[in-house]
Scaffold this active site. Structure first.
Site, PDB file in Angstrom:
ATOM      1  N   GLY A   4     132.263  31.134  13.022  1.00  0.00           N
ATOM      2  CA  GLY A   4     130.646  31.359  12.614  1.00  0.00           C
ATOM      3  C   GLY A   4     129.947  30.545  13.596  1.00  0.00           C
ATOM      4  O   GLY A   4     130.304  29.522  14.094  1.00  0.00           O
ATOM      5  N   CYS A   5     128.672  30.768  13.230  1.00  0.00           N
ATOM      6  CA  CYS A   5     127.532  29.933  14.129  1.00  0.00           C
ATOM      7  C   CYS A   5     127.551  28.333  13.860  1.00  0.00           C
ATOM      8  O   CYS A   5     127.618  27.862  14.707  1.00  0.00           O
ATOM      9  CB  CYS A   5     126.271  30.646  14.113  1.00  0.00           C
ATOM     10  SG  CYS A   5     125.800  30.824  12.384  1.00  0.00           S
ATOM     11  N   TYR A   6     127.141  28.357  12.560  1.00  0.00           N
ATOM     12  CA  TYR A   6     127.143  26.792  11.790  1.00  0.00           C
ATOM     13  C   TYR A   6     128.631  26.223  12.438  1.00  0.00           C
ATOM     14  O   TYR A   6     128.475  24.886  12.910  1.00  0.00           O
ATOM     15  CB  TYR A   6     126.856  26.573  10.452  1.00  0.00           C
ATOM     16  CG  TYR A   6     125.475  27.189   9.970  1.00  0.00           C
ATOM     17  CD1 TYR A   6     124.512  26.426  10.578  1.00  0.00           C
ATOM     18  CD2 TYR A   6     125.494  28.220   9.133  1.00  0.00           C
ATOM     19  CE1 TYR A   6     123.162  26.556  10.196  1.00  0.00           C
ATOM     20  CE2 TYR A   6     123.865  28.317   8.727  1.00  0.00           C
ATOM     21  CZ  TYR A   6     122.864  27.646   9.207  1.00  0.00           C
ATOM     22  OH  TYR A   6     121.500  27.923   8.842  1.00  0.00           O
TER      23      TYR A   6
END
Lengths: 343, 343, 343, 343
Positions: free
Chosen positions: B148-150
């Site tokens: 995921g990005c976070y």
């Protein structure tokens, strides 16, 4: 009508004072100063004020301000301290929106603001203008140090927790985000839309001037030394501050929602949102309101507080008008009943 | 040329794969699927691709994808898990940009994603596609769970500290901020410009799906259970994630700058900035790069890490291409040498 | 490798040249000048260039530039004209991104740019660097006047109509809108995010410096005097120009779509969109491409042309690189094959 | 206190009515309808209204509205026409912010709005609610068709010229730009921040529904058929419309500045700026004001008018309140004295 003067009428806090006071039923702006725009009509520089203000900018001299009952300083730091003594000597009340009178300890002030203070003797007399904590003193004050924008959002979020003594004061985190208007209306590369639009970054992580101000205020309430990490960030928007605050709970049984609601029950400008809410800076845009939510994520031992204000209103000019209302015995909400400009 | 298929070509991670692969010297996109846009030319929907892509969208069937050597899933969660087994069975490698294979524990996955997992047996086989921690396994993998990005921005910031065992794992704070493209290209009121422009707010404070992913990864490195508070916020911009990370140092003598520089010395896509820097999401826009700075503000015992990525590149499609390069034995930087689009 | 110098490397067109040339296979930037940042590493000022450029800024002296084969001027107006003669004398080719050599008539130049021209004798030798109209001359030129951003978008939109002689030249309207980066990287109140965000306004309606440039170019093609109203506006975004052009058709039977497609059939950087399209600045972001659509609304006698470019690429640095490619006999698209950064 | 109902309280014009009426001294909102949010408190959906409104959304039935004296329709098109007859039959006045009653010719309406009109007999009775042209009829009206946003900005700009008969009506150009809130609060891909941020484009160039509305109004004033090209564009901001209008002067001796100032001398909400000014949407943000400047660039024969409004106020809800004030004999500026929220 209170006769009001504004020193430094061309910055964002100056024009915001003009916006708020234009419709204030009990105050009248009589003098607006600006060295740079001297002689120009105020509404030629700020067309949003056309029809509301017929004044021209004048030089910031004591003489020009002598007929005022109250003078707001919407100036850069290190200006008000050179004029405040004379104005106070004439019986004119002063509200300083800059930082000149916010720190009680002159040595701390001189370290962070890199200047010699011009009237250290006034520091003790100055009242810190956060109505939620200093209402009674403000009512009697002649000189009010209007709080900084970050300190306002941060204190209002931490106060109930500190006062109730339910958090570990050894590791407070204030991760704060501000719109670009906080940088003021001075020409600077760093605040260009091309630099700050589509961009997000922290700044001043090694140390920001609002850190000692927040610590002074929290220390006072805590009656001990707090340890605070304060990180400001720049958001690609004009107005708004969002402070995200973290602390470790020392009492996990406390009803946080009730604690906050009780603490701010009688405050006209602090609005505790329902449990689970996420305040949005857009909902307080243009208003003197602080909206707050308190969370205990995953039922863990960390409390998170989300606190939003409009940095130019509750974080500056609106709070200054609130202070004026208190100092002059007016209804506190006078002239400050705007509805947030959403969307 | 690697024959590539993209399932879910109309979302932002899909079109970003198309942008990156359009100029990749060793890969060729042969199939792009979309139920909604089936039959339309890709460049009619995305005019930025005119001249780079002559394909039309087709239905996402195994048959349509059977000639591919690699399939990217740029789909919402709970899609890839229904097709991956068949593709893998045909000897086709799979990189899933959604969350279907990121969590090793099926119970945790089912709790956070509110669905029954379609192929829990693949969870152990899937490799978590953060090259900085799983390079060797990725090289041999047939199924990669793209992070995921976070989690990407957060892990890269915490990793050197956790690995070096210099922080207290009992109170990690990740205050993360994302541009709106993270919400995807689905019609939704919450992601309208009128809602998110001139607005800043936190969301999902009670618990965000990226929390278990980050914790799983940090636990693995720490070889113990970390305690993490993760707060995502929405920034009024399109691309970019800024993670501001806080932890208490257990060893205050450690040279943090050196620690980070050494840790990432050989990584092509992690760039440790000089001491005192404040990374800006704008500097990594459009690139697969993570820029990081580490601070110990006021010489206190709190370390702050500032970590920025482009959520659609290093936080999604660029990292997926990086994984592809590793899986197929290409130079890791192949097709990923963009310069950040500043301003 | 062509040895390239850049004078004025700290403005937006300078850093954009650095971005584009960082990946150009046949050119190498050897010198970047900046008085203000002299001695600093380029990538310390522009962290997006870390890993791509190891140069330090030097003073803009002829000596420092003498080993170059080509010098780009990415300077404010009235700078290049003072250095170009000496550089040309040394056999160094010059591409000026400023306006010093764009107007053939020195009197017109001096009127609009409020200065005495330093080398009027070069005005006739200078070639106007719009490849779509001056390709052959550019190939042989030593001094190229790179077109302005508004003139590029406007000319490309009007050219097919003027050339085909199907519009009334007595009332051309160019309603143009630009992102704020067009104002450059100089500190100015007018380009602050707080001033230009959430704001839209026209400027320079009485007369903008790009007006005589556009008229000169259209007059040349028309072989008569056109009458043009040009209105620039400021858009709250960083990059992009959208020119909306209006003219009255003198021939309503002309197939406008075919006219435009035929006119630009062989142009690598002008992309005529399908009938009915509305080009979006976002689709050409970061690219050297102009996307154009032509409309005859309501079947009336007014033709509307919509023309978009990235003002920093096709409107400045990308077009300059295109000119370099032509001057040095390279493939025209060399180093200019970026895909638009959408979203 | 006028008892007011609002049908469609969850769109942007609905919530803007709530914002304006919250502080109106002579009107009280008694009913707010929303099918989707039925039962929810209004201030739970719109936290900016906390403390100003204690209502819950109810179903949009005649019964629920029967105690109102005035009902505003802040609904999509084709809704008001189904309820207006019954409300009028009950003696309730109606102001429709949608387009149902704006076009006098039912055939034209049905062509542009793609629907069968439910009560064509009311079209003649409906008064077009532009106070600057229809004040007297509005005062006596029971059914007011509140003008569209583009038509308001465009008409106010063209009116003095058309009325004075100094322009060629055969080629009027209205190049109009709107913030994204004009697209409403419905979920749509096209209005996402990721799509519209950092983007500028025209839309509906072949024909926009506001075209027949503007033409009808201008024809009426001109007493002949005008030929108008109307091009709307989307600006990456929330609020604001800027109309840039062009026409050829048939009388070049006319004193345009005086013409406009005289025309709007007594209008409380149209503010003609001084000669040479460039109005900015930011200066009218949140207000019911139209600011206008008129230019004759380069002393040529083309007049350019720059006209700005806040699309949600003067372009919708503020104008609706203005109409209410006129219909009920109140001071026209009642509740509408906001100062523009700059910055």
């Amino acid at each position: 009508m209170i006769k009001v003067g504004i020193v430094g009428g061309t910055g964002y806090t100056g024009v915001e004072l003009l916006r708020l006071l234009a419709l204030h039923p009990n105050a009248e702006v009589c003098v607006v100063t600006s060295r740079a725009e001297k002689g120009l009509r105020v509404d030629a520089v700020y067309p949003n004020l056309r029809g509301f203000n017929e004044l021209c900018f004048v030089d910031p001299t004591i003489d020009n301000l002598s007929a005022c009952e109250l003078v707001f300083f919407a100036t850069p730091n290190s200006t008000a301290m050179h004029m405040a003594p004379d104005l106070l000597g004439l019986g004119i009340k002063v509200i300083d929106l800059s930082a000149d009178f916010r720190l009680a300890d002159v040595a701390v002030w001189e370290q962070w603001y890199n200047d010699k203070h011009a009237c250290p003797e006034l520091l003790q007399q100055a009242v810190y203008g956060l109505p939620e904590t200093h209402r009674a003193e403000i009512a009697k004050a002649n000189l009010v140090a209007n709080p900084g924008c970050y300190p306002t959002a941060t204190q209002l979020g931490f106060l109930p927790l500190v006062k109730a003594n339910v958090i570990d004061l050894n590791m407070l985190i204030a991760d704060a985000k501000s719109g670009v208007s906080g940088a003021g209306r001075a020409a600077s590369v760093g605040a260009l839309l091309s630099e700050t639009g589509e961009s997000f970054k922290a700044y001043a992580v090694p140390g920001h001037r609002h850190l000692p101000e927040i610590k002074q205020a929290l220390n006072e309430v805590a009656e001990s030394e707090v340890s605070l990490t304060f990180t400001p960030h720049l958001v690609p928007m004009i107005r708004g501050i969002h402070a995200t605050l973290y602390a470790r709970l020392t009492d996990q049984q406390v009803d946080l929602q009730k604690l906050f609601e009780d603490f701010y029950r009688d405050e006209p400008f602090v609005d505790v949102l329902p449990e689970g809410a996420h305040p949005d800076t857009a909902d307080v845009r243009g208003t003197n309101r602080c909206q707050i939510a308190v969370h205990q994520a995953q039922r863990g031992d960390v409390v998170s507080v989300l606190s939003v204000i409009d940095n130019l209103v509750k974080g500056a000019s609106g709070q200054a008008v609130h202070n004026m209302n208190i100092m002059f015995g007016l209804d506190e909400t006078c002239g400050l009943s705007q509805v947030g400009l959403y969307p």
